[in-house]
Design a protein around this motif. Structure first.
Motif, PDB file in Angstrom:
ATOM      1  N   TYR A 118       0.853  -1.181   0.000  1.00 48.72           N
ATOM      2  CA  TYR A 118       0.000   0.000   0.000  1.00 48.72           C
ATOM      3  C   TYR A 118       0.893   1.235   0.000  1.00 48.72           C
ATOM      4  O   TYR A 118       1.887   1.274   0.724  1.00 48.72           O
ATOM      5  CB  TYR A 118      -0.905   0.031   1.234  1.00 48.72           C
ATOM      6  CG  TYR A 118      -1.939  -1.066   1.242  1.00 48.72           C
ATOM      7  CD1 TYR A 118      -3.145  -0.899   0.573  1.00 48.72           C
ATOM      8  CD2 TYR A 118      -1.709  -2.246   1.924  1.00 48.72           C
ATOM      9  CE1 TYR A 118      -4.100  -1.915   0.575  1.00 48.72           C
ATOM     10  CE2 TYR A 118      -2.656  -3.263   1.937  1.00 48.72           C
ATOM     11  CZ  TYR A 118      -3.846  -3.084   1.255  1.00 48.72           C
ATOM     12  OH  TYR A 118      -4.785  -4.078   1.258  1.00 48.72           O
ATOM     13  N   TYR A 119       0.515   2.227  -0.799  1.00 49.91           N
ATOM     14  CA  TYR A 119       1.231   3.502  -0.858  1.00 49.91           C
ATOM     15  C   TYR A 119       0.332   4.563  -0.254  1.00 49.91           C
ATOM     16  O   TYR A 119      -0.863   4.625  -0.573  1.00 49.91           O
ATOM     17  CB  TYR A 119       1.603   3.849  -2.300  1.00 49.91           C
ATOM     18  CG  TYR A 119       2.482   2.797  -2.906  1.00 49.91           C
ATOM     19  CD1 TYR A 119       3.847   2.789  -2.651  1.00 49.91           C
ATOM     20  CD2 TYR A 119       1.959   1.795  -3.703  1.00 49.91           C
ATOM     21  CE1 TYR A 119       4.670   1.813  -3.187  1.00 49.91           C
ATOM     22  CE2 TYR A 119       2.774   0.813  -4.246  1.00 49.91           C
ATOM     23  CZ  TYR A 119       4.119   0.828  -3.985  1.00 49.91           C
ATOM     24  OH  TYR A 119       4.935  -0.140  -4.509  1.00 49.91           O
ATOM     25  N   VAL A 120       0.908   5.395   0.610  1.00 48.43           N
ATOM     26  CA  VAL A 120       0.097   6.327   1.398  1.00 48.43           C
ATOM     27  C   VAL A 120       0.727   7.713   1.413  1.00 48.43           C
ATOM     28  O   VAL A 120       1.954   7.845   1.488  1.00 48.43           O
ATOM     29  CB  VAL A 120      -0.038   5.808   2.853  1.00 48.43           C
ATOM     30  CG1 VAL A 120      -0.865   6.759   3.702  1.00 48.43           C
ATOM     31  CG2 VAL A 120      -0.633   4.407   2.870  1.00 48.43           C
ATOM     32  N   SER A 124       5.188   3.576   2.267  1.00 46.25           N
ATOM     33  CA  SER A 124       4.561   2.337   1.819  1.00 46.25           C
ATOM     34  C   SER A 124       4.588   1.328   2.951  1.00 46.25           C
ATOM     35  O   SER A 124       5.419   1.415   3.864  1.00 46.25           O
ATOM     36  CB  SER A 124       5.279   1.771   0.594  1.00 46.25           C
ATOM     37  OG  SER A 124       6.589   1.360   0.927  1.00 46.25           O
ATOM     38  N   GLU A 155      -4.198   9.180   2.877  1.00 48.10           N
ATOM     39  CA  GLU A 155      -4.852   8.816   1.622  1.00 48.10           C
ATOM     40  C   GLU A 155      -4.060   7.706   0.949  1.00 48.10           C
ATOM     41  O   GLU A 155      -2.857   7.847   0.718  1.00 48.10           O
ATOM     42  CB  GLU A 155      -4.934  10.011   0.679  1.00 48.10           C
ATOM     43  CG  GLU A 155      -5.900  11.066   1.120  1.00 48.10           C
ATOM     44  CD  GLU A 155      -6.064  12.169   0.088  1.00 48.10           C
ATOM     45  OE1 GLU A 155      -5.783  11.946  -1.104  1.00 48.10           O
ATOM     46  OE2 GLU A 155      -6.459  13.271   0.493  1.00 48.10           O
ATOM     47  N   GLU A 156      -4.750   6.605   0.635  1.00 46.84           N
ATOM     48  CA  GLU A 156      -4.110   5.517  -0.092  1.00 46.84           C
ATOM     49  C   GLU A 156      -3.967   5.927  -1.556  1.00 46.84           C
ATOM     50  O   GLU A 156      -4.862   6.551  -2.130  1.00 46.84           O
ATOM     51  CB  GLU A 156      -4.949   4.248   0.016  1.00 46.84           C
ATOM     52  CG  GLU A 156      -4.288   3.046  -0.603  1.00 46.84           C
ATOM     53  CD  GLU A 156      -5.102   1.782  -0.453  1.00 46.84           C
ATOM     54  OE1 GLU A 156      -4.877   0.870  -1.253  1.00 46.84           O
ATOM     55  OE2 GLU A 156      -5.964   1.710   0.443  1.00 46.84           O
ATOM     56  N   CYS A 157      -2.822   5.584  -2.143  1.00 52.45           N
ATOM     57  CA  CYS A 157      -2.531   5.947  -3.530  1.00 52.45           C
ATOM     58  C   CYS A 157      -2.233   4.692  -4.353  1.00 52.45           C
ATOM     59  O   CYS A 157      -1.920   3.641  -3.805  1.00 52.45           O
ATOM     60  CB  CYS A 157      -1.333   6.898  -3.582  1.00 52.45           C
ATOM     61  SG  CYS A 157      -1.597   8.426  -2.653  1.00 52.45           S
ATOM     62  N   ALA A 200       1.807   8.565  -4.638  1.00 54.88           N
ATOM     63  CA  ALA A 200       1.915   8.935  -3.223  1.00 54.88           C
ATOM     64  C   ALA A 200       2.857  10.122  -3.047  1.00 54.88           C
ATOM     65  O   ALA A 200       2.580  11.033  -2.259  1.00 54.88           O
ATOM     66  CB  ALA A 200       2.395   7.750  -2.401  1.00 54.88           C
TER      67      ALA A 200
END
Length: 83
Positions: A6-8, A54, A26-28, A34
């Motif tokens: 997950y990228y944030v 991440s 916010e998740e990207c 991100a």
């Protein structure tokens, strides 16, 4: 299930005492997204900075490794381990 990354993007503001406060993450879709989103967040009114990071893990069992910092923008806390 296989591991997922997950990228944030996470913005920061200040409380009344001037201490940094994490905003809404916010998740990207990707690391590049991100990074762009965190840079934009750092320039928003009231923002003092933002980070892009991440995390990789298995959402089926809820186990994730430590977050990997991609980049900081602006004035963010040096110790992000408490987030």
């Amino acid at each position: 299930m296989a591991d997922v990354t997950y990228y944030v993007a996470l913005p920061f503001t200040q409380d009344n005492d001037g201490a940094p406060v994490a905003g809404n993450a916010e998740e990207c879709q990707s690391s590049a997204t991100a990074l762009r989103r965190a840079e934009m967040m750092s320039r928003m009114p009231g923002s003092i900075g933002a980070v892009a990071f991440s995390r990789t893990g298995d959402p089926a069992i809820g186990e994730f490794g430590d977050a990997k910092l991609l980049r900081t923008f602006g004035n963010v806390p040096e110790d992000l381990s408490t987030l």
